[in-house]
Structures are given as C-alpha cells and as structure tokens.
Design an enzyme around this catalytic site. Structure first.
Site, short mmCIF file in Angstrom:
data_model
loop_
_atom_site.label_atom_id
_atom_site.label_comp_id
_atom_site.label_asym_id
_atom_site.label_seq_id
_atom_site.Cartn_x
_atom_site.Cartn_y
_atom_site.Cartn_z
N LYS A 1 0.84 -1.20 0.00
CA LYS A 1 0.00 0.00 0.00
C LYS A 1 0.88 1.25 0.00
CE LYS A 1 -4.15 -1.69 2.35
NZ LYS A 1 -5.08 -1.47 1.24
N ASP B 1 -7.74 -3.08 10.20
CA ASP B 1 -8.25 -4.06 9.26
C ASP B 1 -8.79 -5.33 9.94
OD1 ASP B 1 -8.89 -4.34 6.60
OD2 ASP B 1 -7.04 -5.36 6.05
N ASP C 1 -3.08 -7.48 -2.04
CA ASP C 1 -3.80 -6.54 -1.18
C ASP C 1 -5.29 -6.89 -1.08
OD1 ASP C 1 -4.14 -4.44 0.52
OD2 ASP C 1 -4.04 -2.87 -1.01
N ARG D 1 -10.73 -11.09 1.41
CA ARG D 1 -11.64 -12.07 0.80
C ARG D 1 -11.03 -13.48 0.84
NH1 ARG D 1 -11.78 -8.61 -4.56
NH2 ARG D 1 -11.61 -7.06 -2.89
N1 BES Z 1 -8.21 -3.52 3.94
C1 BES Z 1 -8.34 -3.09 2.61
C2 BES Z 1 -9.58 -2.25 2.37
C3 BES Z 1 -9.63 -0.90 3.03
C4 BES Z 1 -9.02 0.18 2.44
C5 BES Z 1 -10.33 -0.72 4.19
C6 BES Z 1 -9.09 1.43 3.03
C7 BES Z 1 -10.41 0.52 4.80
C8 BES Z 1 -9.79 1.61 4.22
C9 BES Z 1 -8.40 -4.30 1.67
O1 BES Z 1 -7.70 -5.41 2.07
C10 BES Z 1 -7.90 -3.86 0.36
O2 BES Z 1 -6.77 -3.47 0.27
N2 BES Z 1 -8.74 -3.91 -0.67
C11 BES Z 1 -8.38 -3.51 -1.97
C12 BES Z 1 -8.94 -4.52 -2.94
C13 BES Z 1 -8.36 -4.44 -4.33
C14 BES Z 1 -6.88 -4.72 -4.32
C15 BES Z 1 -9.09 -5.42 -5.21
C16 BES Z 1 -8.99 -2.12 -2.24
O3 BES Z 1 -10.09 -1.84 -1.78
O4 BES Z 1 -8.32 -1.32 -2.89
ZN ZN Z 2 -7.42 -5.61 4.15
ZN ZN Z 3 -5.63 -5.33 1.47
#
Ligand code: BES
Ligand code: ZN
Ligand code: ZN
Length: 492
Positions: A271, A282, A341, A345
């Site tokens: 990230k 998270d 990331d 899921r």
């Molecule tokens: N934990 C994150 C989602 C998240 C982001 C929660 C910001 C709260 C604030 C999750 O694991 C993630 O990174 N999701 C990605 C998915 C993508 C790579 C398909 C996202 O939402 O960008």
């Molecule tokens: Zn996450």
């Molecule tokens: Zn993630």
C-alpha cells in the site's frame, strides 16, 4: 459510568453541570416540566441560542447546585428521531468532557410521539457511546488537560424502573462497543492474531464454548488461503470459533464471521503512503464479532449464535505470498492471487467455507473492512451490504434503521463474476479494475457460501472515522456491534 435518577429538580444534588434541553421554536420554555428552575431559564428570548439540533450554550448561574448549565438544542419537537436524540445528548456529553465535568445532571425533555422506552434508550445511547476516549498513549498532563470522561449521570425526572432496565442493557452494549473500539485503536503489534485469540478465549463461560485453531490445526484443516496470506508474517495465523447457545432446543444457528487482518500492508502489492496508515483497523470486523458475542452473553439472549474470526497480518517480506501464485482453499477451489492486497476475501473464503462445511449455519453474516471502494461509493458513515436473501436483507435494514448504524444495499450483480475468471485457477481474487470493487469482493465471497442465506457487510469506511462525528470519538467506531445485537434481539 454510573447512572441514577432523582424525581425532580428540587431534590437534585451538586454536579459539574446541568443539561437543560430545549426544542427549537419553543425555547422560551425548556423541554421539561420543572417549576423549580430559575426564572430566567424560562425566558430565554434572545436569539443567541436557537434550540437547533446539537446546538449548545454554557451559562454560569449563581447559587445553583451546578457550576454551569448547558442549554442543549434538540431541534424541532415534531420531527425528532431516535438518531437525533442520540446525537444531541452525545453532544452534551462531549461538552461536559471538555470542561472536565465528571458528574452531570440531565433534565429529561417532555413527551412527544416517541415511545417512552425508546426515547430514554436513545438518550442513554448518546450518553454512553460518546463517553469514550482512547488516550492510553498520551502523557498524564495531556490526558488530563481539562478533558475528563463523565463518571456519573443523574437523570432528573426519569422513571426509576425504566431507567434501570434500559441503562443496564445499554451499558452492556456500550461495553461491547468500547471493546471493539479499543481493539481497533490499539497498535497492530499489540493486537496480534494471538491477542484476538486471547480475547476469544476470555469469552468462554457456561454458555460459550471457544475453539482456537493454531497454525498446525489450520494446516490440518487445509485453509490454504489463510495460510497464503500469513506467509509473510512473523506471527502465526489464528482461526477462532466462539459458540453461544442461548436456545439449545432450536436448530436455528446464526454465524457471524469477522475479518481479522491485524495489519494490512498490502503484501507485495504494498500500500502507498496515504493508504497504509490506518491499516491496524483491518481487524475491525473480527473485533465487532467478538464484542457481539460478549454482549449477547451478558444480555442472555435466547438464541444460538457463533462468532468466527480468521486472523493474520498481511505483511511484506521474503516469504510473502506472490502475485500470480495459486493457492487451494478449504473448499478445494483454487484461487489465483492477482493482488496480495485483496487478502480479506481470501481469509474470509476459508472461514466461510469452513462454517458451511462444519457448523450447520441457518444464516451467515460476515463483516469486514473489505474494500476502499466502499468509501468511494458511500463515504465513511455508511457501510455497504450485499445479500443473497431478501428476508435477511430486510432484517438488516430494519436493525440499521433502529440503531442508526447506517447501511446501504449494493447489488450482487452476477454478470460481473465474469471478471473473476482465471486462466490457471478456478477463480482469481480481483477483477483487476477499480470499478465496483465492493461488489467484486462480495461476489468472490459468494463463491464460498453455497445457498445458505448470507449477507456481507463492508465496513471499509464505517469502522474508522478520520474525524470524530456524532457519538463517535477517537478513530474506531465499533460499528456492527449495535447492528448485530438489534438484529439478534429481533430473532429471539
Ligand atoms: N483492507 C483493505 C480495504 C480498506 C481500504 C479498508 C481502506 C479501509 C480503508 C483491503 O484489504 C484492500 O486493500 N482492498 C483492496 C482490494 C483491491 C486490491 C481489489 C482495495 O479496496 O483497494
Ligand atoms: Zn485488508
Ligand atoms: Zn488489502
């Protein structure tokens, strides 16, 4: 916080402040029927104070029991709502905290169309939910600089029995919310998967059976996706089950599943700055599931509920799982990890498949900080939800309306499943595009729940507020606990 009552204003005792509520446009009379109040309060004709919802104003009377009075606006009497009451009284509590008020007298507003118990309940909710701080990392002098949590609230004019009943219930629920908030706010290196296992273990009692799976049992069970996400971490993963049996005679069995990524670095798809700073949050889904089980047990609900959490860090290192690699899930379906990331899921897929296989659920709800996309769609205050069952969706919406924990349904739009097809595995973990990301996450999870009534709640935004809003204070909201308790009470 201690809650008590006195019959009327003439028998009230000393306090740091007295909260006096006013309806808008009726501000020449406080929203109470108390003859004992100083005359000037009945005649606030000045426009300095309008009685708007959440408006407040300090005044400093002489010779009263309290050092200060807080005039509190409630907005218009006719269109007041439970959520408005929560927010107004939480505003009052925040004001009292600012001046270091530890003991607060509150005059109860006069009647209107809302039922007595709900009316009092909402006020209590506002009071309890706002009375939270996470300041254990602040030095003593900063901690104490005028700020103090409220320690005692005396309701003037409340029905004793009703107050006792509602406040003991709200206090149990608030303890759950505080627990969830504490777990989210604390450092990721303190709230590790092992810490979450400890919290789960501590729930064990006569009615709650707790099973903790360590790394070896997770390997034995074949939870290949949870193990894949865990590869880069120096801490073992945890899978925990807390089963509450409040109605042994019933076959009904609700299973709540929480995402417990104790820190989400993104893995090798690291990230960026701006996206990584809040990722200790998270595991908010897991926190609210554990807290919910604690509350259910305190309230002695007559219902069978199991809380399940899958927990690991998503770290970066030489052992990290790699984009392009394929892993086998508990359900035997294989998954191509196109983005490390999109790890939530993955661990939830194993958890859901296990729940379907082993726990005979009649209904499953998972809660997860699954996507940043849900914040783009709905902002921080509204969680997204998706469901394969209309009745369940309806129940969730009702629970949301009753609690003020806002949720909004998104479609499980099945044509988008096409984007999860992989060339080398049964499925890939991301469509690779930014569009519809909250829906894509849910479509992926749906592959692991078969046809069991299921809902997925995406609290990517709702779990953690960048700005304190309403009855939320520092960062973590504890979102989900009140929603679940309301839903489960309706299921009793
Ligand atoms: N934990 C994150 C989602 C998240 C982001 C929660 C910001 C709260 C604030 C999750 O694991 C993630 O990174 N999701 C990605 C998915 C993508 C790579 C398909 C996202 O939402 O960008
Ligand atoms: Zn996450
Ligand atoms: Zn993630």
């Amino acid at each position: 916080m201690r809650i008590s009552h006195v019959k009327n204003a003439s028998v009230r005792e000393k306090a740091d402040c007295l909260v006096i509520p006013y309806w808008k446009d009726e501000k020449t009379i406080p929203a109470i029927e108390q003859k004992e109040l100083p005359l000037f309060l009945k005649e606030i004709a000045l426009d300095d104070f309008k009685g708007e919802s959440e408006e407040s104003m300090w005044i400093y009377p002489a010779g009263e029991k309290e050092k200060r009075f807080l005039l509190l606006g409630l907005g218009k009497r006719n269109n007041t709502s439970l959520e408005n009451l929560r927010r107004c009284f939480s505003a009052a509590i925040k004001k009292a905290q600012e001046v270091g008020g530890k003991r607060v007298n509150i005059l109860l507003p006069v009647k209107h169309k809302i039922k007595d118990n709900l009316f009092l309940r909402s006020i209590l909710e506002g009071v309890f939910l706002a009375n939270y701080a996470f300041n254990r990392w602040k030095c003593e002098s900063l901690k104490k600089r005028s700020f103090s949590l409220v320690e005692e609230v005396v309701f003037i004019g409340a029905d004793r029995k009703l107050l006792q009943k509602e406040s003991s219930e709200i206090s149990a629920i608030a303890d759950g919310v505080y627990l969830a908030r504490d777990l989210v706010n604390e450092n990721a290196d303190i709230v590790t998967p092992q810490k979450l296992a400890e919290v789960a273990k501590s729930l064990q009692n006569r009615k709650i059976k707790v099973d903790i799976f360590d790394k070896r049992s997770i390997e034995k069970e074949g939870m290949g996706l949870l193990l894949a996400v865990n590869k880069g971490s120096n801490k073992d993963p945890v899978f925990a089950i807390a089963s509450y049996k409040g109605k042994p005679s019933s076959k009904e069995h609700i299973v709540l599943v929480g995402k417990g990524i104790t820190f989400d670095s993104g893995g090798l798809n690291l990230k960026p700055t701006g996206g990584i700073e809040t990722m200790k949050s998270d595991m908010a889904g897991a926190a609210s599931v554990l807290a919910t089980i604690q509350v259910i047990s305190k309230l002695n609900l007559k219902i069978n509920v199991t809380g399940v959490i899958a927990a690991t860090e998503n770290s970066i290192g030489p052992n990290s799982y790699k984009p392009g690699d394929v892993f086998k899930s508990y359900s035997d379906k294989t998954v191509e990890v196109v983005n490390t990331d999109a790890e939530g899921r993955l661990i939830l897929a194993d958890a859901l498949a296990y729940v379907v296989d082993k726990l005979t659920p009649t209904l499953i709800i998972d809660i997860a900080t699954l996507t940043g996309g849900v914040i783009i769609a709905l902002g921080e205050e509204v969680a997204g939800f998706l469901a394969n069952d209309e009745k369940l969706a309806d129940r969730l919406q009702k629970a949301s309306d009753a609690t003020g924990e806002s949720i909004w349904r998104l479609p499980l739009y099945s044509r988008y499943k096409e984007m999860l097809k992989s060339d080398i595995a049964d499925l890939k973990n991301s469509g690779g595009k930014r569009s519809a990301s909250a829906i894509m996450g849910a479509l992926f999870l749906q592959e692991f729940v078969n046809d069991i009534p299921w809902a997925h709640i995406d609290i990517g935004g709702a779990s953690f507020f960048s700005i304190p809003t309403g009855y939320y204070t520092t960062h973590a909201t504890g979102f989900g606990v009140r929603l679940f308790i309301e839903l489960l009470k309706a299921h009793e």
